[in-house]
Design a protein around this motif. Structure first.
Motif, PDB file in Angstrom:
ATOM      1  N   LYS A 154       2.000   6.730  -6.818  1.00 55.16           N
ATOM      2  CA  LYS A 154       0.919   7.620  -7.239  1.00 55.16           C
ATOM      3  C   LYS A 154       1.313   9.075  -7.039  1.00 55.16           C
ATOM      4  O   LYS A 154       1.075   9.929  -7.915  1.00 55.16           O
ATOM      5  CB  LYS A 154      -0.326   7.300  -6.421  1.00 55.16           C
ATOM      6  N   ASN A 155       1.963   9.360  -5.918  1.00 52.67           N
ATOM      7  CA  ASN A 155       2.428  10.728  -5.666  1.00 52.67           C
ATOM      8  C   ASN A 155       3.489  11.145  -6.674  1.00 52.67           C
ATOM      9  O   ASN A 155       3.530  12.303  -7.120  1.00 52.67           O
ATOM     10  CB  ASN A 155       2.981  10.851  -4.239  1.00 52.67           C
ATOM     11  N   ALA A 156       4.333  10.188  -7.001  1.00 50.40           N
ATOM     12  CA  ALA A 156       5.408  10.480  -7.965  1.00 50.40           C
ATOM     13  C   ALA A 156       4.823  10.813  -9.332  1.00 50.40           C
ATOM     14  O   ALA A 156       5.295  11.712 -10.056  1.00 50.40           O
ATOM     15  CB  ALA A 156       6.368   9.305  -8.072  1.00 50.40           C
ATOM     16  N   GLU A 157       3.759  10.072  -9.752  1.00 44.75           N
ATOM     17  CA  GLU A 157       3.106  10.352 -11.033  1.00 44.75           C
ATOM     18  C   GLU A 157       2.426  11.711 -11.050  1.00 44.75           C
ATOM     19  O   GLU A 157       2.443  12.435 -12.045  1.00 44.75           O
ATOM     20  CB  GLU A 157       2.083   9.251 -11.321  1.00 44.75           C
ATOM     21  N   ASN A 158       1.810  12.073  -9.909  1.00 45.48           N
ATOM     22  CA  ASN A 158       1.140  13.360  -9.837  1.00 45.48           C
ATOM     23  C   ASN A 158       2.115  14.515  -9.894  1.00 45.48           C
ATOM     24  O   ASN A 158       1.784  15.618 -10.387  1.00 45.48           O
ATOM     25  CB  ASN A 158       0.332  13.449  -8.541  1.00 45.48           C
ATOM     26  N   ASP A 159       3.320  14.253  -9.353  1.00 42.58           N
ATOM     27  CA  ASP A 159       4.341  15.307  -9.412  1.00 42.58           C
ATOM     28  C   ASP A 159       4.821  15.505 -10.840  1.00 42.58           C
ATOM     29  O   ASP A 159       5.275  16.577 -11.233  1.00 42.58           O
ATOM     30  CB  ASP A 159       5.528  14.951  -8.518  1.00 42.58           C
ATOM     31  N   GLU A 218       0.828  -1.210   0.000  1.00 40.31           N
ATOM     32  CA  GLU A 218       0.000   0.000   0.000  1.00 40.31           C
ATOM     33  C   GLU A 218       0.859   1.255   0.000  1.00 40.31           C
ATOM     34  O   GLU A 218       0.548   2.245  -0.690  1.00 40.31           O
ATOM     35  CB  GLU A 218      -0.933  -0.016   1.212  1.00 40.31           C
ATOM     36  N   LEU A 219       1.957   1.229   0.750  1.00 32.22           N
ATOM     37  CA  LEU A 219       2.872   2.378   0.766  1.00 32.22           C
ATOM     38  C   LEU A 219       3.525   2.575  -0.596  1.00 32.22           C
ATOM     39  O   LEU A 219       3.706   3.724  -1.070  1.00 32.22           O
ATOM     40  CB  LEU A 219       3.944   2.163   1.839  1.00 32.22           C
ATOM     41  N   GLN A 220       3.895   1.466  -1.273  1.00 36.51           N
ATOM     42  CA  GLN A 220       4.485   1.574  -2.610  1.00 36.51           C
ATOM     43  C   GLN A 220       3.518   2.227  -3.592  1.00 36.51           C
ATOM     44  O   GLN A 220       3.901   3.099  -4.388  1.00 36.51           O
ATOM     45  CB  GLN A 220       4.889   0.177  -3.113  1.00 36.51           C
ATOM     46  N   LYS A 221       2.258   1.788  -3.510  1.00 34.31           N
ATOM     47  CA  LYS A 221       1.254   2.380  -4.399  1.00 34.31           C
ATOM     48  C   LYS A 221       1.114   3.871  -4.152  1.00 34.31           C
ATOM     49  O   LYS A 221       1.021   4.675  -5.093  1.00 34.31           O
ATOM     50  CB  LYS A 221      -0.094   1.684  -4.180  1.00 34.31           C
ATOM     51  N   ALA A 222       1.094   4.249  -2.862  1.00 35.90           N
ATOM     52  CA  ALA A 222       0.936   5.658  -2.517  1.00 35.90           C
ATOM     53  C   ALA A 222       2.128   6.483  -3.011  1.00 35.90           C
ATOM     54  O   ALA A 222       1.962   7.581  -3.564  1.00 35.90           O
ATOM     55  CB  ALA A 222       0.788   5.815  -1.015  1.00 35.90           C
ATOM     56  N   VAL A 223       3.341   5.938  -2.845  1.00 31.33           N
ATOM     57  CA  VAL A 223       4.553   6.630  -3.297  1.00 31.33           C
ATOM     58  C   VAL A 223       4.550   6.810  -4.815  1.00 31.33           C
ATOM     59  O   VAL A 223       4.827   7.881  -5.341  1.00 31.33           O
ATOM     60  CB  VAL A 223       5.804   5.880  -2.810  1.00 31.33           C
TER      61      VAL A 223
END
Length: 363
Positions: free
Chosen positions: A358-363, A351-356
């Protein structure tokens, strides 16, 4: 076998309450007890089942109200569990083997039998064997040449005692046990793959065909006083020196003791324990079921090993072990707790990997 409550309590050194003249024929669990049975309600959880039976008397714990439990008498020992030892001895009917030497038994003329020795049907006592006074050799048992049994030994059906084996006084051997079979000792003409693997801890080197030559067992087995050997247990004789078991040590069913093993006094060895050759065990050790010991290791006094523990290295005195390989029990418990948490931990990491990401893609 009929005893009064007063007689039983006196033999146990226990307190007695109520009708001390009440007669008892047997002991029973609370739910199965009849009016002439002594119910074993030694703690409150057991006493809850008294109404299911018909007991008039019971063994109870200190402070219990026997009248409130519907009883006419009670025996209250200082340690109820320990009292069961004396009670079971009093009410044990035994095996009812006929006294004396049975006509179908063979006793070599060169054997020595003490007074009041019983030798059961189809038993064999070989030349040079010495059997102490009051001992019992059960039906179909075998006593090898020059073996020695101390006074008061009790061998059940089909026991096998090898040549030169020595049993101390009052040793009990359960059916089918074999004491004094040859050790499992074999050697190859050249260094074996097993020896190379042990030295390298994994690489057996060049594989070649090898054959095994037996090493004969020149030693014997020596068992101390007041030991008990369980059904179908096997104790191998030593290669040169004797395999030894100290006084008052108890072996359960299907225990295997390898050649040259030395076990101290007052040990408790539970079912299916296996001890490889030349291991040495201290005094007052307890090994639960299916514990395994490597060869040529030392275990100190007062060591306790939980069920299925596998011991590969020397163990200092007083250690409590569990696991495969053996570690301190608290260490094993913590490791097992950690293993049980791994699925949840992996899920959290995912779950943490997905969140990381996803944040990286949004950046």
């Amino acid at each position: 076998m009929t005893y009064t409550i007063e007689t039983i309590a006196r033999s146990l050194g226990a307190q007695a309450f109520g009708d001390l003249s009440l007669e008892i024929d047997a002991v029973a669990e609370p739910q199965d007890a009849g009016t002439r049975d002594l119910a074993l309600a030694m703690k409150p959880a057991f006493a809850e089942r008294l109404p299911e039976g018909q007991a008039l008397a019971a063994v109870l714990w200190e402070g219990a109200d026997f009248e409130a439990l519907g009883l006419k008498a009670a025996i209250v020992p200082a340690r109820p569990r320990y009292a069961l030892s004396g009670l079971s001895k009093q009410f044990d009917h035994g095996e009812s083997f006929p006294k004396g030497v049975h006509p179908s038994a063979f006793v070599d003329p060169a054997a020595e039998l003490g007074v009041d020795v019983t030798v059961g049907p189809l038993a064999v006592v070989s030349a040079g064997a010495r059997i102490g006074a009051g001992s019992v050799v059960g039906p179909q048992s075998f006593i090898g040449a020059c073996a020695t049994l101390g006074e008061g030994c009790f061998l059940r059906e089909g026991v096998r005692i090898g040549a030169r084996t020595t049993l101390g006084a009052r040793v009990i051997v359960q059916p089918g046990a074999v004491i004094g079979g040859d050790g499992f000792s074999f050697v190859t003409p050249e260094q074996s793959a097993v020896e190379r693997t042990r030295a390298s801890l994994g690489d057996q080197g060049e594989g070649e065909s090898q054959h095994w030559e037996r090493i004969n067992s020149l030693g014997a087995v020596h068992i101390g006083d007041d030991c008990e050997i369980g059904a179908n247990a096997c104790i191998d004789r030593g290669t040169v020196r004797d395999t030894k078991i100290g006084a008052r040590t108890k072996l359960d069913n299907l225990v295997h003791i390898g050649h040259n093993v030395v076990i101290g006094t007052d040990c408790l060895i539970c079912g299916q324990v296996g001890m490889a050759g030349s291991s040495t065990i201290g005094n007052n050790c307890v090994f639960a079921g299916q514990v395994g010991l490597n060869d040529n290791i030392f275990v100190g006094d007062n060591v306790i090993a939980g069920g299925a523990t596998k011991i590969f290295t020397n163990v200092p005195k007083g250690r409590v072990l569990l696991g495969y390989p053996a570690v301190k029990m608290e260490t094993h418990v913590e490791s097992y707790k950690a293993i049980r948490r791994l699925p949840r931990l992996f899920k959290q990491v995912a779950e943490l990997q997905k969140a990381v990401f996803k944040n990286a893609e949004n950046d």
